[in-house]
Design a protein around this motif. Structure first.
Motif, PDB file in Angstrom:
ATOM      1  N   ASN A  33      44.070  50.262  46.715  1.00 44.40           N
ATOM      2  CA  ASN A  33      42.887  50.915  47.259  1.00 44.40           C
ATOM      3  C   ASN A  33      42.944  52.431  47.132  1.00 44.40           C
ATOM      4  O   ASN A  33      43.054  52.950  46.029  1.00 44.40           O
ATOM      5  N   LYS A  39      40.050  56.529  44.723  1.00 49.06           N
ATOM      6  CA  LYS A  39      40.467  55.182  44.369  1.00 49.06           C
ATOM      7  C   LYS A  39      41.637  55.230  43.388  1.00 49.06           C
ATOM      8  O   LYS A  39      41.604  55.981  42.405  1.00 49.06           O
ATOM      9  N   PRO A  87      39.880  42.699  36.420  1.00 49.79           N
ATOM     10  CA  PRO A  87      38.883  42.523  37.496  1.00 49.79           C
ATOM     11  C   PRO A  87      38.765  41.093  38.004  1.00 49.79           C
ATOM     12  O   PRO A  87      38.413  40.875  39.165  1.00 49.79           O
ATOM     13  N   GLU A 113      45.680  49.045  35.591  1.00 53.45           N
ATOM     14  CA  GLU A 113      44.909  48.379  36.634  1.00 53.45           C
ATOM     15  C   GLU A 113      44.871  46.885  36.372  1.00 53.45           C
ATOM     16  O   GLU A 113      44.841  46.439  35.217  1.00 53.45           O
ATOM     17  N   ASP A 165      43.841  54.530  40.341  1.00 56.65           N
ATOM     18  CA  ASP A 165      43.412  54.145  39.001  1.00 56.65           C
ATOM     19  C   ASP A 165      44.574  54.209  38.016  1.00 56.65           C
ATOM     20  O   ASP A 165      45.730  54.424  38.397  1.00 56.65           O
ATOM     21  N   ASP A 175      40.252  44.005  45.566  1.00 55.40           N
ATOM     22  CA  ASP A 175      40.562  45.388  45.913  1.00 55.40           C
ATOM     23  C   ASP A 175      41.008  46.169  44.672  1.00 55.40           C
ATOM     24  O   ASP A 175      41.301  45.594  43.625  1.00 55.40           O
ATOM     25  N   ASN A 176      41.050  47.477  44.828  1.00 60.24           N
ATOM     26  CA  ASN A 176      41.464  48.350  43.730  1.00 60.24           C
ATOM     27  C   ASN A 176      42.987  48.402  43.675  1.00 60.24           C
ATOM     28  O   ASN A 176      43.625  48.938  44.575  1.00 60.24           O
TER      29      ASN A 176
END
Length: 372
Positions: free
Chosen positions: A181, A193, A250, A247, A195, A255-256
């Motif tokens: 996050n 955020k 998706p 990352e 990344d 969540d990030n």
């Protein structure tokens, strides 16, 4: 070895005395070997025999002084020092260290594989289905810890784990890192955020910490299906992958989350030279900018590599400072810093270097020079 026994105990036993003592525990010596006994399975090697001799002999036979003992200096070995440096560095960056279970479920064993699909050890009689395999990667365990915290509303995380991994190809030591996050700064006053660039910065800082220069490795796009296809990368040393970061895909997260896994065993084996320091020069670096239109899928790192090679010792740094996209056409602008240690450049020298760089970049890569 009678000599080794006497050296360790600080004594002067004869063969007959040792034979007499070990016979009392049911052992027999034949030549330079002592035959084992089914009644004393604990006596398996030289040190066990020495212990019995010391225990059953008169205590005045051994000189209990340090002069007869080997003197050693207790210290961490090189790998232990590197591991401690990595741990301290990550803690200084605000990460929390975790420890997770070595045994995982069949599902966890197969997901988030980074380095290979090698078969893991399976426990013959597992206690539960959740502890059936000896893990081959750390990221599945990291995700389990992340989920545990998210369910309990602990949402902004910076975690890492250093652990040995038992593989059929050999024991290795891995490092897993995760941002979850928001990345917080100045308390909670500033945040963004997490990344790709956050996790990349931490991974590259670890390589610098271990003295591995950026010329020793290359970054390539990761093909791991668990990572975002355009926001992840592998670090290659030669043809060997030593790290993956980026990352999560998706489809695997709500969540990030930005994660990384590094094969520390391979990094420990890389020989590095001592840090060299030079005095600061009184001459300032000279900056020149070049922009290139990308005619194909070309990485900025490829262009930077060619620029540094073409400029040789005079190119001290190269940075991307601008990107322009229009009508599906993309261009990148680079700031190139030139420097001599003894004197300034002449206009002719700078122009010659720039022409050499432009010629090399446009011939080796699918790009063309763009006027700024």
């Amino acid at each position: 070895s009678l000599a080794r026994l006497n050296s360790r105990l600080g004594s002067d036993f004869t063969e007959e005395e040792v034979d007499s003592i070990i016979s009392r525990v049911g052992l027999v010596r034949e030549g330079d070997k002592v035959l084992s006994s089914k009644y004393r399975l604990d006596l398996a090697e030289q040190c066990d025999i020495e212990e019995e001799v010391f225990r059953l002999s008169s205590k005045d036979r051994s000189k209990l002084t340090i002069e007869n003992l080997p003197q050693t200096i207790g210290a961490r070995n090189e790998k232990q020092l590197k591991r401690m440096k990595i741990r301290n560095h990550l803690v200084s960056l605000g990460f929390n260290q975790i420890q997770s279970y070595t045994l995982v479920s069949a599902k966890m064993d197969r997901e988030l594989r980074v380095f290979d699909d090698e078969e893991s050890y399976k426990i013959a009689n597992p206690m539960t289905g959740d502890h059936e395999y000896v893990r081959s990667d750390l990221l599945s365990s990291m995700m389990s810890v992340i989920e545990y915290n998210l369910f309990r509303k602990n949402e902004n995380l910076k975690l890492f784990e250093i652990s040995s991994v038992e593989r059929k190809g050999g024991n290795r030591q891995y490092l897993s890192i995760a941002f979850v996050n928001n990345v917080l700064d100045r308390g909670m006053l500033v945040s963004h955020k997490a990344d790709f660039f956050d996790i990349k910065g931490v991974v590259i800082s670890l390589f610098n910490l271990l003295g591995i220069d950026d010329k020793r490795y290359t970054l390539v796009r990761s093909n791991c299906p668990s990572f975002h296809p355009y926001r992840s990368a592998d670090i290659m040393i030669g043809k060997k992958k030593v790290a993956t970061f980026g990352e999560l895909h998706p489809s695997l997260k709500k969540d990030n989350i930005a994660i990384a896994e590094i094969n520390l065993t391979d990094l420990y084996e890389i020989k590095t030279s001592k840090l060299k320091c030079v005095p600061l020069s009184s001459l300032q670096p000279l900056r020149r900018d070049l922009a290139f239109n990308l005619l194909d899928d070309v990485y900025s790192s490829d262009i930077i590599s060619v620029i540094k090679k073409a400029g040789g010792q005079y190119v001290k740094d190269v940075f991307v400072f601008d990107e322009f996209i229009k009508d599906n056409k993309r261009s990148l602008a680079f700031a190139i810093y030139f420097k001599k240690e003894d004197k300034s450049f002449t206009d002719a020298e700078i122009n010659s270097l720039l022409n050499t760089i432009i010629l090399n970049v446009t011939h080796k890569l699918k790009v063309e020079l763009k006027s700024l």
